[in-house]
Design a protein around this motif. Structure first.
Motif, mmCIF file in Angstrom:
data_model
loop_
_atom_site.group_PDB
_atom_site.id
_atom_site.type_symbol
_atom_site.label_atom_id
_atom_site.label_comp_id
_atom_site.label_asym_id
_atom_site.label_seq_id
_atom_site.Cartn_x
_atom_site.Cartn_y
_atom_site.Cartn_z
ATOM 1 N N LYS A 1 24.697 -4.768 3.777
ATOM 2 C CA LYS A 1 24.117 -6.071 4.107
ATOM 3 C C LYS A 1 25.197 -7.134 4.205
ATOM 4 O O LYS A 1 25.178 -7.974 5.097
ATOM 5 N N ARG A 2 26.154 -7.081 3.284
ATOM 6 C CA ARG A 2 27.260 -8.048 3.281
ATOM 7 C C ARG A 2 28.100 -7.923 4.560
ATOM 8 O O ARG A 2 28.467 -8.910 5.174
ATOM 9 N N LEU A 3 28.394 -6.684 4.956
ATOM 10 C CA LEU A 3 29.184 -6.464 6.156
ATOM 11 C C LEU A 3 28.428 -6.916 7.410
ATOM 12 O O LEU A 3 29.024 -7.463 8.344
ATOM 13 N N ASN A 4 27.118 -6.681 7.422
ATOM 14 C CA ASN A 4 26.317 -7.116 8.574
ATOM 15 C C ASN A 4 26.325 -8.629 8.720
ATOM 16 O O ASN A 4 26.375 -9.151 9.834
ATOM 17 N N LYS A 5 26.284 -9.355 7.612
ATOM 18 C CA LYS A 5 26.342 -10.818 7.659
ATOM 19 C C LYS A 5 27.693 -11.296 8.196
ATOM 20 O O LYS A 5 27.764 -12.251 8.940
ATOM 21 N N LEU A 6 28.765 -10.623 7.806
ATOM 22 C CA LEU A 6 30.093 -11.008 8.259
ATOM 23 C C LEU A 6 30.289 -10.731 9.744
ATOM 24 O O LEU A 6 31.022 -11.455 10.432
ATOM 25 N N ASN A 7 29.638 -9.684 10.261
ATOM 26 C CA ASN A 7 29.806 -9.304 11.660
ATOM 27 C C ASN A 7 28.993 -10.147 12.625
ATOM 28 O O ASN A 7 29.183 -10.081 13.833
ATOM 29 N N LYS A 8 28.030 -10.927 12.109
ATOM 30 C CA LYS A 8 27.191 -11.746 13.000
ATOM 31 C C LYS A 8 27.875 -12.997 13.434
ATOM 32 O O LYS A 8 28.784 -13.495 12.990
#
Length: 76
Positions: free
Chosen positions: A69-76
């Motif tokens: 979830k943390r990585l997905n937030k950073l990639n947006k």
């Protein structure tokens, strides 16, 4: 979430143990842990191999899901 010394973790290969130290190998963070089996063994795993960790109250938290979830937030 940080994984600290003394925490209990589970890894993707099904082993469980108490964290005893941290380090780096091949530019990836490693975690040294002592298994809860008898006799206890000292093992090393990469941070991405940790699937769950246990809080003091005994609740297991899914570590891999938190990191995804943390990585997905950073990639947006």
């Amino acid at each position: 979430m940080k994984i600290l010394n003394g925490m209990t973790i589970r890894t993707d290969d099904g082993s469980e143990g108490i964290v005893r130290g941290h380090g780096w190998k091949n530019r990836k963070q490693t975690i040294g842990y002592e298994t809860t089996n008898n006799p206890p063994l000292f093992r090393l795993c990469y941070r991405y191999q940790v699937t769950e960790f246990q809080l003091k109250n005994g609740e297991w938290i899914p570590y891999r899901e938190i990191m995804e979830k943390r990585l997905n937030k950073l990639n947006k």
